[in-house]
Design an enzyme around this catalytic site. Structure first.
Site, PDB file in Angstrom:
ATOM      1  CG  ASP A 219      -1.404   1.399   1.691  1.00  0.00           C
ATOM      2  OD1 ASP A 219      -2.141   1.662   0.338  1.00  0.00           O
ATOM      3  OD2 ASP A 219      -2.083   1.914   2.546  1.00  0.00           O
ATOM      4  CG  ASP A 221      -2.486   7.299   0.933  1.00  0.00           C
ATOM      5  OD1 ASP A 221      -0.749   7.082  -0.280  1.00  0.00           O
ATOM      6  OD2 ASP A 221      -2.940   8.045   1.021  1.00  0.00           O
ATOM      7  NE  ARG A 264     -11.501   9.584   1.134  1.00  0.00           N
ATOM      8  CZ  ARG A 264     -11.169   8.735   0.866  1.00  0.00           C
ATOM      9  NH1 ARG A 264     -10.011   8.395   2.143  1.00  0.00           N
ATOM     10  NH2 ARG A 264     -11.457   7.239   0.928  1.00  0.00           N
ATOM     11  CG  ASN A 378      -8.782  -0.239   0.482  1.00  0.00           C
ATOM     12  OD1 ASN A 378      -9.723  -0.561  -0.346  1.00  0.00           O
ATOM     13  ND2 ASN A 378      -8.236   0.942  -0.612  1.00  0.00           N
TER      14      ASN A 378
END
Length: 439
Positions: A219, A221, A264, A378
């Site tokens: 991932d 972030d 967002r 996620n």
């Protein structure tokens, strides 16, 4: 099979044994009737202050007795050596063993070392079925935590065959070689203890697959980088607080990711797309990220990222770090401004797992040889699809569901889970880049 006539002529010639018999504990110097596990052996233990020449000196001493080396192990800890040699008992006259013992003790005394010689039979007992590597990371690693981990291993009938240190900083990492218990049983049991003792424990199956080429997918972030990219964009759009609130809820698994993504991104509508360069300059790599990627690439691993963030940033990371794969969402731009929408298929929780499978197929690496690293809900499907899923400084939900968790702030600690030591990393970093030669 050798004909009987050949055996008879061999015996008549005085050989007394099958000329095709294997060597070692079945050596033709010994009676064929003695099973390997009953051959007399000696365990020679040497310990004391380390200095050059000890190992050579011991075996020079043993060479005069024509013994065979069955097993050998040496470790040096804070300048103190422990050298263990399992050898066959000297054949010949009854005084040979006594002579060997006296000679070894005399040599050890001359070297200001201590010696212990223990009689026995055969080799080490075979390791039990079910073999695993248990890596323990502590910051610090306490005696209490180590005792608890060892007790858990014993409690499920596991045997600790060997322990060695992988790293002493920025975290302490040690590896236990364990046999006698299934990897999954051990992983489940030690996960409970790790949570209670606040240490990180990874359990992987032993075998050749650990040395095979792997694919590592991360991932981005809060994993490869310290930031949430959409929040960096939101800061320039003046809606950082609103975006951060939605992001946190999504990472905790409280909101559907795709729905939260669209909500967002909509807040970025109208923002000048030239802000991308500013955001790229604001991205902070996680400590140890460069070391992790650099070391994996040197080992021939393939490395990539899958992100619920944006290609406007992941493409730059791919180029800067030399990644093999990268996939993320793309912010739509029209007339030089963000539209508040994303283009193409959304990279969500299920999408990350699909991309892991796709990249593994493209890399020619079985899923069992893949490693996935992530921090949020996620990432869960990806972590559970990979051969080894690592929750990195993750939310509680993710830590509980992943194969293992790393809760120290250094991404290169993942290297220790793969059996790579800090010394190996530093030695590789000290070498000149390929093609440059010595300078």
């Amino acid at each position: 099979m050798i004909p009987n006539s050949d055996r008879s002529s061999s015996s008549a010639a005085g050989a007394g044994t099958d000329p095709l018999a294997p060597q070692g504990l079945y050596s033709t110097e010994r009676p064929a009737a003695v099973p390997a596990d009953e051959v007399p052996t000696l365990l020679v233990k040497i310990f004391g202050k380390d200095r050059p020449g000890i190992t050579a000196g011991l075996f020079d001493t043993l060479a005069g007795y024509a013994v065979e080396v069955v097993d050998l192990e040496q470790v040096v800890t804070r300048g103190r050596i422990t050298l263990c040699a399992l050898i066959t008992t000297p054949a010949g006259s009854a005084g040979s063993e006594g002579g060997l013992r006296a000679t070894v003790h005399s040599w050890a005394e001359s070297m200001r070392l201590q010696a212990e010689i223990i009689s026995g039979v055969g080799d080490n007992r075979p390791r039990g079925a079910g073999r695993s590597h248990v890596t323990v990371l502590g910051h610090p690693l306490t005696a209490e935590a180590t005792a608890a981990i060892a007790a858990r291993i014993t409690g499920v009938d596991g045997n600790i065959d060997r322990i060695h240190r992988l790293a002493k900083y920025p975290v302490t990492a040690v590896e236990f070689d364990v046999s006698g218990v299934a990897t999954e049983v051990l992983r489940t049991e030690l996960a409970v203890e790790a949570a209670q003792r606040e240490v990180d424990v990874a359990v992987v199956s032993a075998g050749l697959q650990r040395r095979a080429q792997r694919l590592v997918i991360m991932d981005v972030d809060s994993t490869l980088i310290q930031d949430e990219v959409i929040e960096l964009f939101a800061a320039h759009a003046g809606c950082e607080d609103k975006v951060a609130e939605v992001t946190a809820a999504a990472m905790r698994g409280e909101l559907d990711f795709e729905e939260s993504l669209h909500a967002r991104v909509a807040l970025l509508a109208g923002l000048d797309a030239s802000v991308v360069d500013k955001v790229r300059s604001e991205v902070r790599l996680t400590p140890g990220a460069r070391t992790l990627v650099r070391t994996l690439k040197r080992l021939g691993y393939q490395v990539g990222v899958v992100s619920g963030g944006f290609t406007q940033v992941t493409d730059a990371l791919r180029e800067a770090l030399g990644l093999d794969f990268a996939a993320a969402n793309t912010l739509e731009v029209a007339d030089g401004r963000f539209t508040g929408r994303v283009t193409g298929e959304v990279v969500d929780r299920a999408g990350k797992a699909r991309l892991l499978r796709r990249f593994a197929a493209e890399a020619g690496v079985p899923l069992a040889q893949t490693v996935a690293i992530g921090d949020g809900a996620n990432d869960l499907d990806m972590l559970n699809t990979a051969g080894l899923g690592v929750a990195f400084n993750a939310k509680p939900l993710v830590r509980r569901a992943a194969h293992t968790a790393v809760n120290v702030p250094f991404l290169d600690a993942v290297l220790y889970l793969l059996g790579i030591t800090r010394e190996e990393v530093e030695a590789a970093d000290a070498e000149p880049p390929a093609g440059e030669g010595s300078r």
